[in-house]
Write a protein that holds these residues in place. Structure first.
Motif, mmCIF file in Angstrom:
data_model
loop_
_atom_site.group_PDB
_atom_site.id
_atom_site.type_symbol
_atom_site.label_atom_id
_atom_site.label_comp_id
_atom_site.label_asym_id
_atom_site.label_seq_id
_atom_site.Cartn_x
_atom_site.Cartn_y
_atom_site.Cartn_z
ATOM 1 N N VAL A 13 -3.014 -79.890 -37.650
ATOM 2 C CA VAL A 13 -2.465 -79.168 -38.753
ATOM 3 C C VAL A 13 -1.520 -79.946 -39.738
ATOM 4 O O VAL A 13 -1.786 -79.689 -40.822
ATOM 5 N N GLU A 14 -0.822 -80.800 -39.491
ATOM 6 C CA GLU A 14 -0.086 -81.566 -40.193
ATOM 7 C C GLU A 14 -0.821 -82.500 -41.170
ATOM 8 O O GLU A 14 -0.765 -82.329 -42.563
ATOM 9 N N LEU A 15 -1.969 -82.937 -40.807
ATOM 10 C CA LEU A 15 -3.127 -83.685 -41.655
ATOM 11 C C LEU A 15 -3.598 -82.622 -42.832
ATOM 12 O O LEU A 15 -3.785 -83.097 -43.812
ATOM 13 N N LEU A 16 -4.034 -81.546 -42.071
ATOM 14 C CA LEU A 16 -4.515 -80.644 -42.935
ATOM 15 C C LEU A 16 -3.377 -80.043 -44.054
ATOM 16 O O LEU A 16 -3.845 -79.887 -45.423
ATOM 17 N N ASP A 17 -2.193 -80.123 -43.918
ATOM 18 C CA ASP A 17 -1.193 -79.562 -44.745
ATOM 19 C C ASP A 17 -1.395 -80.670 -45.908
ATOM 20 O O ASP A 17 -1.035 -80.505 -47.114
ATOM 21 N N VAL A 18 -1.338 -82.022 -45.442
ATOM 22 C CA VAL A 18 -0.989 -83.158 -46.400
ATOM 23 C C VAL A 18 -2.215 -83.172 -47.327
ATOM 24 O O VAL A 18 -2.133 -83.360 -48.425
#
Length: 66
Positions: free
Chosen positions: A26-31
């Motif tokens: 999810v953090e990668l998706l946000d970035v």
């Protein structure tokens, strides 16, 4: 339009061998969403995740985290 965010779909985060393995950070998706919005340009994911089997077949990093 994506099915997991405004610009990305789940299939983009699936193993390319077709086994159905999917890992979504999810953090990668946000970035990625932030970068897409900031630059106003498409981002193409070549390899967002691999199953252990596919990773070994393509000579990927051994013991990769999932």
């Amino acid at each position: 339009m994506g099915d997991i965010s405004p610009h990305f779909s789940r299939h983009e985060f699936s193993c390319k061998c077709g086994c159905g393995f999917t890992a979504l950070d999810v953090e990668l998706l946000d970035v990625l969403e932030d970068a897409r919005t900031h630059f106003g340009a498409d981002i193409t994911l070549d390899c967002a995740c691999r199953s252990a089997k596919h990773n070994a077949e393509v000579g990927g990093v051994p013991d990769m985290p999932v």
